[in-house]
Design an enzyme around this catalytic site. Structure first.
Site, PDB file in Angstrom:
ATOM      1  N   VAL A 364       0.892  -1.059   0.085  1.00 14.64           N
ATOM      2  CA  VAL A 364      -0.081  -0.058  -0.051  1.00 14.64           C
ATOM      3  C   VAL A 364       0.809   1.390  -0.171  1.00 14.64           C
ATOM      4  CG1 VAL A 364      -1.962   1.265   1.321  1.00 14.64           C
ATOM      5  CG2 VAL A 364      -1.933  -1.406   1.412  1.00 14.64           C
ATOM      6  N   ASP A 475     -13.963 -10.901   6.970  1.00 12.04           N
ATOM      7  CA  ASP A 475     -12.456 -10.943   7.382  1.00 12.04           C
ATOM      8  C   ASP A 475     -12.344  -9.556   8.408  1.00 12.04           C
ATOM      9  OD1 ASP A 475      -9.765 -11.659   7.493  1.00 12.04           O
ATOM     10  OD2 ASP A 475      -9.283 -10.607   5.732  1.00 12.04           O
TER      11      ASP A 475
END
Length: 667
Positions: A364, A475
């Site tokens: 990221v 999740d």
């Protein structure tokens, strides 16, 4: 008949409109009692908030039709919250109706004509539209434009406001001083003549005085406003707001609202005077910028024409030699497709200095677009465990989900072997970087942690119940909770998310995916997942936020229990407060900590049917009513944890986004 919600069974009683006057099938409009926060009524249209009535002030709900002198009642306690009315003239028949066009009317039966007569109708104008002026905006139907900002605030996006788009709302001109001098650096000027803001994120105590209410708000930096909750008998009770103040409109209300402001704001005109001043200011701005707007528009169109070679809307033809496109070819106007060159330039060619983090999916990076917008770029590696289907899954779901506690997807890029998702930038990164470890955990005090727990719960409630898709995240974990500059939590990473229909209670999958330590037993052992799977993960996350330790790999010198088992043991010994991280000692509110632990244990109970829904969780977090005792949780000791053959427990790869095959299983 009573309209409301049973907090024990979760059953809701509400009004639903007919589709048309001649078609009694369910229409798009629903009137229901809000299940969380201080009591109010909401009318929704296709599950989106259309208008709000209230909050309850001890006598009525603001905006509701006149009930012809009949006494209105609202009952709320540990078991439920219900709205109704008693007839003064008992032989007379009357009814309340939600019409096919969304109007609410009160009707009386006329014996002489043998027909129903509309006695009154709820006010329905532009200012009745929910949050039309955005946070800290005030709607005045007699003004042009209708929206203005509260004193001490200014439009968040002045250009949008000039185009009569007020949805971005207002922001403070001067920052708050809360945090200095125990929060007493701020003042609380009062305003009258306004309908009170949305109480969805609020706290109340019916026995407190206004003076006690003021002290409680001043001591909590997250408290944005306070007021008496009941106008009867001269005013009583305490109502605190813990989020941006939204859906405010000018009204003949005499009840006073005290708003947190910088100490420099020593005076505050009434909302009526303020609205008049703002109107004059707006007229001056419009006149002075009229000619300039024409020039700006011309320049903007020229810029857009040049820009189109770099940035395309999903479904349109990309620039030459660029292959950023949706493989389905279907147009989705809610997202933008970016070229690789644009993203590379924004991240300084994916420089290490711009790298925010790394996981099994890839890396990221922080980027800055040409318009100075900060972004976070999730760049999937060629060996990423997130497949093409999961990538498309995340794009599809996030594009259709809009909530303050869900991360916002700005766009995406698919070019040759590159797959990237472009999100809004979260200044404080992920929650796990603050709650785990001793270095940064001290910067996240209890008020902020409790605010984060509230926000995550509201985000999940939206996914499960209020969104147009109805999503199971699958999740939920600390690393998938991102924090903006104001510590607002945003649920992220929808690669494993699955949509479910209202009639489905469980779905069976042939492949278990997720993160070790957050997966409930029915999913780990039998492949069954439902909304209660997310509730279990939320419970684990709450205990981690309180304790500052991970459930996975938790160790204690006296036993081999998991974090869940340790919390359960302390609860049974009456020592739950010992679970709290030592860094929270100075800032904790013991009652809130104990309540959070209790709710966490209710969420991780072994059997899914014993766990509360997220609707119940939000309600439990928003009041101080007694909680039911929890039953023994799942995965009480480390030995109970199953061997997840498809899930890595390594230091960086916490989840594997395996493609799942799902089938409905009758229950």
């Amino acid at each position: 008949m009573r309209i409301g919600v049973d907090l024990v069974t979760g059953k809701s009683r509400h009004l639903t409109s007919w589709k048309t006057e001649d078609d009694p099938s369910a229409g798009p409009y629903v009137l229901r009692v809000a299940p969380n926060g201080y009591p109010q009524l909401f009318e929704t249209q296709n599950l989106d908030s259309k208008s709000r009535f209230g909050p309850w002030n001890g006598a009525t709900f603001k905006g509701m039709p006149d009930f012809g002198g009949n006494s209105i009642q609202f009952i709320f306690n540990d078991t439920g919250r219900y709205f109704g009315y008693n007839l003064v003239n008992s032989p007379q028949a009357s009814r309340m109706r939600l019409k096919p066009d969304g109007d609410i009317e009160y009707l009386n039966w006329i014996n002489l004509t043998q027909s129903w007569n509309a006695f009154s109708t709820a006010t329905n104008d532009n200012c009745a539209s929910y949050s039309i002026c955005g946070p800290y905006g005030v709607c005045n139907i007699d003004n042009t434009p209708a929206c203005s900002c509260l004193d001490g605030f200014e439009p968040r996006n002045a250009e949008d406001w000039r185009r009569a788009d007020w949805s971005s709302g207002c922001q403070r001109i001067e920052p708050l001083a809360c945090g200095n001098e125990n929060g007493y650096g701020d003042s609380f000027p009062n305003i009258t003549g306004v309908k009170f803001p949305d109480t969805n994120v609020s706290w109340y105590n019916q026995s407190m005085t206004l003076a006690e209410c003021e002290v409680a708000c001043k001591r909590n930096c997250l408290c944005m406003a306070y007021a008496n909750s009941d106008i009867t008998n001269g005013g009583s009770g305490c109502l605190l707001w813990f989020s941006d103040l939204v859906d405010i409109r000018l009204d003949d209300e005499t009840q006073q609202l005290y708003i947190r402001m910088p100490a420099s704001e020593l005076t505050s005109p009434t909302a009526r005077e303020h609205g008049s001043n703002k109107k004059k200011q707006t007229i001056i701005i419009v006149v002075s910028t009229l000619l300039g707007s024409i020039l700006i528009l011309a320049l903007y169109l020229a810029w857009r024409k040049n820009k189109r070679s770099h940035k395309t809307i999903l479904g349109r033809v990309p620039a030459r030699n660029e292959k950023c496109a949706n493989e389905s070819g279907k147009e989705d106007k809610e997202l933008s497709s970016y070229s690789l060159s644009i993203i590379a330039n924004s991240t300084n060619n994916f420089s290490l200095n711009n790298k925010l983090g790394e996981g099994g999916f890839g890396s990221v990076y922080k980027g800055v677009l040409e318009d100075r917008q900060e972004i976070a770029v999730k760049r999937l590696s060629e060996t990423s465990t997130q497949g093409q289907d999961e990538f498309k899954n995340e794009v599809k779901f996030i594009a259709k989900l809009q909530h303050r506690n869900l991360v916002k997807l700005i766009g995406y890029c698919i070019q040759e072997k590159e797959r990237m998702l472009i999100y809004e930038y979260m200044a404080k990164k992920s929650l796990d970087s603050f709650i785990f470890g001793t270095y940064r955990s001290s910067t996240l005090d209890w008020p902020h942690r409790f605010h984060i727990i509230h926000g995550i719960a509201r985000g999940l409630l939206y996914l499960h119940h209020d969104s147009r898709l109805n999503i199971i995240h699958r999740d939920l974990k600390a690393s998938n909770i991102l924090l903006d500059k104001d510590w607002n939590p945003k649920i992220s990473d929808f690669g494993l998310a699955r949509r479910f229909s209202g009639h489905e209670t469980e779905v069976n999958t042939t492949r278990v995916v997720g993160t070790y330590g957050y997966i409930p037993p029915e999913y780990a052992l039998h492949g069954l997942f439902s909304v209660k799977s997310d509730v279990y993960s939320f419970g684990v996350l709450v205990l981690e936020i309180v304790c500052g330790k991970k459930n996975q790999g938790f160790s204690h010198e006296e036993h081999n229990h998991t974090l869940i088992g340790h919390a359960w043991r302390l609860y049974n010994e009456g020592k739950s407060l010992e679970l709290m991280s030592s860094s929270l000692g100075a800032s904790c509110v013991e009652s809130q900590v104990l309540r959070s632990i209790h709710i966490g244990l209710l969420c991780v109970q072994h059997h899914a049917e014993d766990r509360p829904t997220m609707l119940s969780v939000v309600l439990m977090l928003g009041n101080e009513n007694a909680l039911p005792p929890p039953k023994q949780p799942a995965f009480f000791t480390e030995e109970e944890m199953p061997d997840f053959g498809c899930i890595s427990s390594g230091p960086t790869l916490d989840s594997v986004d395996e493609i799942t095959i799902t089938r409905l299983q009758a229950r």
